[in-house]
Design a protein around this motif. Structure first.
Motif, PDB file in Angstrom:
ATOM      1  N   SER A   1      32.657   4.339  59.169  1.00 17.05           N
ATOM      2  CA  SER A   1      33.591   3.652  59.727  1.00 17.05           C
ATOM      3  C   SER A   1      33.282   2.224  59.176  1.00 17.05           C
ATOM      4  O   SER A   1      32.090   1.745  58.993  1.00 17.05           O
ATOM      5  CB  SER A   1      33.676   3.268  61.272  1.00 17.05           C
TER       6      SER A   1
ATOM      7  N   GLY B   1      30.796  -0.902  63.881  1.00 19.72           N
ATOM      8  CA  GLY B   1      29.825  -0.174  64.532  1.00 19.72           C
ATOM      9  C   GLY B   1      28.289  -0.449  64.211  1.00 19.72           C
ATOM     10  O   GLY B   1      28.401  -1.401  63.369  1.00 19.72           O
TER      11      GLY B   1
ATOM     12  N   GLU C   1      31.836   5.457  66.065  1.00 17.57           N
ATOM     13  CA  GLU C   1      31.649   4.792  64.940  1.00 17.57           C
ATOM     14  C   GLU C   1      30.347   4.586  64.165  1.00 17.57           C
ATOM     15  O   GLU C   1      29.992   3.591  64.889  1.00 17.57           O
ATOM     16  CB  GLU C   1      32.766   3.879  64.793  1.00 17.57           C
TER      17      GLU C   1
ATOM     18  N   GLU D   1      36.207   7.588  70.018  1.00 16.67           N
ATOM     19  CA  GLU D   1      35.405   7.822  68.809  1.00 16.67           C
ATOM     20  C   GLU D   1      33.826   7.135  68.976  1.00 16.67           C
ATOM     21  O   GLU D   1      33.917   5.904  69.155  1.00 16.67           O
ATOM     22  CB  GLU D   1      35.972   7.880  67.771  1.00 16.67           C
TER      23      GLU D   1
ATOM     24  N   ARG E   1      32.898   9.485  63.784  1.00 13.94           N
ATOM     25  CA  ARG E   1      33.406   8.881  62.700  1.00 13.94           C
ATOM     26  C   ARG E   1      32.171   8.447  61.889  1.00 13.94           C
ATOM     27  O   ARG E   1      31.696   7.490  62.111  1.00 13.94           O
ATOM     28  CB  ARG E   1      34.479   8.054  62.675  1.00 13.94           C
TER      29      ARG E   1
END
Length: 271
Positions: free
Chosen positions: A85, A88, A99, A97, A82
């Protein structure tokens, strides 16, 4: 890739069962691992994020990493990358996931501009995309540990730093340069970090930036000492001798390849 059911009658020996299991584990085949990597780009909310999004898409780095993972690993589950985001960089095992916030690019470019005022915008851009590639593979390391429930014998952050560097120098064109640019970003941050952390006993789970800088440079030197320029070579061995860097690269590579062996698709490359 679907799993295959091996039918055995009651006369099948215990040894045969063991051999079949060993073959399955060593080849990575028929394990039911058919996970795929996909990428999602979140909408930019301001001009700075829009610029970062444009840089990332222009580079093709994220698509390259996703393709690499799909081609090189049997993944136990789907993995989402992703981009954009709010948190992160990190791997969130609750959702499976990786990020990556847009601010990673904005802050990295600012770090390089302050540290290397003579570099062109294109050089800053290229170095920042190298950092993104290293960060992605660092978080991939966390994801692989979680997906396969891999043993971690040292600090996990150090382990995945090593894995990211090894994958880059072994599998990507100009991988050594990519790792050195990522290491450079840590080196440039180390001055302000040391002032901010002065008097504290530790620098968090990732360790000091300067420590990560030397560790990454040492791995690159250990892999290909003849491909580094004089300045890079001096940096790489500033805290370690030549033999230590070579031995460290050898042992860390052997550790990671043996650990990931059942999940590697392209085993012939690593033999």
């Amino acid at each position: 890739m679907g799993s295959k059911i091996v039918k055995m009658n009651s006369k099948t020996s215990v040894m045969t069962r063991i051999l079949i299991l060993v073959v399955v584990l060593l080849t990575g085949c028929d394990m039911g691992y058919d996970g795929k990597v996909r990428v999602v780009y979140e909408p930019a909310i301001d001009a700075r994020e829009a610029a970062a999004l444009s840089d990332i898409k222009r580079s093709g780095v994220v698509a390259e990493i996703a393709k690499f993972l799909n081609n090189e690993f049997y993944l136990a589950d789907n993995l989402l990358i992703r981009i954009g985001s709010p948190t992160g960089p990190q791997f969130d095992n609750r959702y499976g996931e990786i990020e990556i916030p847009y601010r990673l690019i904005t802050e990295t470019k600012s770090t390089f501009r302050r540290g290397h005022p003579g570099k062109s915008d294109e050089e800053i851009y290229n170095a920042s995309m190298d950092v993104l590639m290293h960060v992605l593979l660092h978080e991939v390391g966390h994801a692989l540990i979680d997906l396969y429930d891999l043993p971690v014998v040292r600090n996990e952050e150090k382990e995945v730093d090593d894995l990211a560097a090894i994958l880059l120098v072994e599998m990507f064109e100009d991988g050594g340069k990519i790792v050195m640019n990522a290491a450079d970003s840590f080196g440039l941050r180390s001055g302000s970090e040391s002032r901010a952390m002065r008097g504290r006993a530790y620098a968090g789970e990732h360790g000091w930036s300067i420590e990560r800088f030397y560790n990454m440079a040492c791995l690159v030197y250990g892999k290909s000492p003849n491909k580094m320029n004089q300045k890079q070579s001096l940096v790489a061995i500033a805290a370690r001798d030549v033999g230590e860097c070579r031995e460290r690269y050898k042992t860390r590579k052997e550790y990671w390849i043996s650990t990931l062996w059942p999940q590697l698709r392209n085993k012939s490359y690593w033999k």
